[in-house]
Design a protein around this motif. Structure first.
Motif, PDB file in Angstrom:
ATOM      1  N   LYS A  15       0.826  -1.208   0.000  1.00 32.45           N
ATOM      2  CA  LYS A  15       0.000   0.000   0.000  1.00 32.45           C
ATOM      3  C   LYS A  15       0.861   1.261   0.000  1.00 32.45           C
ATOM      4  CE  LYS A  15      -4.421  -1.641   1.709  1.00 32.45           C
ATOM      5  NZ  LYS A  15      -5.520  -1.420   2.664  1.00 32.45           N
ATOM      6  N   ASP A  20      -3.202  -1.740  -4.017  1.00 35.95           N
ATOM      7  CA  ASP A  20      -4.150  -2.382  -3.113  1.00 35.95           C
ATOM      8  C   ASP A  20      -3.659  -3.796  -2.826  1.00 35.95           C
ATOM      9  OD1 ASP A  20      -5.886  -0.213  -3.145  1.00 35.95           O
ATOM     10  OD2 ASP A  20      -6.988  -0.970  -4.886  1.00 35.95           O
ATOM     11  N   THR A  44      -3.260  -8.730  -4.961  1.00 34.74           N
ATOM     12  CA  THR A  44      -2.871  -7.324  -5.044  1.00 34.74           C
ATOM     13  C   THR A  44      -3.100  -6.755  -6.442  1.00 34.74           C
ATOM     14  OG1 THR A  44      -1.015  -5.772  -4.756  1.00 34.74           O
ATOM     15  CG2 THR A  44      -0.477  -7.958  -5.581  1.00 34.74           C
ATOM     16  N   ASP A 120      -8.178  -7.075   4.947  1.00 32.80           N
ATOM     17  CA  ASP A 120      -7.104  -6.083   4.871  1.00 32.80           C
ATOM     18  C   ASP A 120      -6.258  -6.131   6.139  1.00 32.80           C
ATOM     19  OD1 ASP A 120      -8.382  -4.632   6.891  1.00 32.80           O
ATOM     20  OD2 ASP A 120      -9.016  -2.992   5.574  1.00 32.80           O
TER      21      ASP A 120
END
Length: 270
Positions: A15, A20, A44, A120
């Motif tokens: 990140k 992401d 990702t 996450d």
């Protein structure tokens, strides 16, 4: 063996580099079930070369499918780019993949809803496929149309039984019906893969429940030499160990089918 905490550091690194990233698949499932976690996979938006640039120690272990293995201390993590799969012509691999995809696209190509959850680095769960309610209901259900999932990769039929044997969950009706319809096509899968999945099924704490559905769907008739063994163990109170199951099955059958890729040591084991 990796840890969720360490994987979260990798997500933070991705990140910070502008991408992401989430933990995905079995690690999320087992974390929510408070079960031991083995492999931890990360998905990702970073392309493989960008993943390699982000981390010091990496190995390209599946570039065609977007996978780079990242090494941290004594652990390894598979980091795979979001992707959409093309057509499957061999019942195992897509002919082409596209990395122009979102996290939602990526999870929708996967096998079962309970394996399609994203987590996450804060522990927040994103569910695009209905995995959370199926976890609560203890259901094994394909993502999307079950026939399509099994046409893409037929080993997923045995994977359903593996998760049932491991977790004790029920297999959702449409998913089970599709396995019944596609069971004969398991013969198109390399026997090395079939053997690997069969052994994993046999090691589960809920083996009897899985065997019951293997027989119900007729899958046992398409696993060489295991038909009588599967039918017999359903009458047993205690399930046999892996070697004992194969020995029982092949004794009832009368020989060891050549189809199984056993080593000579195991093939001639008393």
């Amino acid at each position: 063996m990796g840890t969720i905490r360490e994987a979260n550091y990798l997500i933070k690194d991705l990140k910070r580099a502008g991408y992401d990233a989430y933990i995905v698949g079995g690690a999320v499932r087992d974390h929510l079930l408070r079960m031991p976690i083995n492999d931890i996979d990360i998905t990702t938006s970073a392309k493989p070369h960008q993943v390699q640039k982000t981390f010091k120690k990496t190995k390209p272990t599946g570039l065609k499918y977007g996978t780079v293995t990242v090494f941290v201390k004594d652990a390894s993590y598979e980091v795979t780019t979001y992707r959409v799969d093309g057509t499957y012509s061999d019942g195992r691999h897509p002919e082409e993949v596209s990395f122009e995809a979102t996290a939602e696209d990526d999870v929708k190509r996967r096998d079962f809803t309970i394996n399609g959850l994203l987590m996450d680095e804060t522990g927040l769960i994103t569910d695009h496929v209905g995995g959370k309610p199926d976890l609560r209901a203890r259901l094994i259900r394909t993502i999307g149309d079950p026939a399509s999932r099994f046409e893409e990769d037929r080993i997923r039929m045995l994977r359903a039984f593996y998760f049932q044997s491991k977790l004790g969950f029920d297999i959702e009706r449409r998913t089970l019906d599709a396995i019944t319809a596609y069971a004969p096509s398991i013969k198109d899968v390399a026997m090395e893969r079939v053997l690997d999945e069969t052994i994993k099924i046999l090691k589960g704490d809920h083996l009897k429940k899985a065997v019951r559905n293997i027989v119900k769907t007729g899958m046992h008739k398409h696993l060489p030499g295991l038909e009588k063994g599967c039918e017999h163990v359903m009458t047993m109170d205690e399930m046999p160990f892996v070697d004992a199951f194969f020995t029982l099955s092949f004794t009832l059958e009368g020989d060891v089918p050549d189809a199984w890729p056993f080593s000579n040591r195991h093939r001639h084991k008393d």
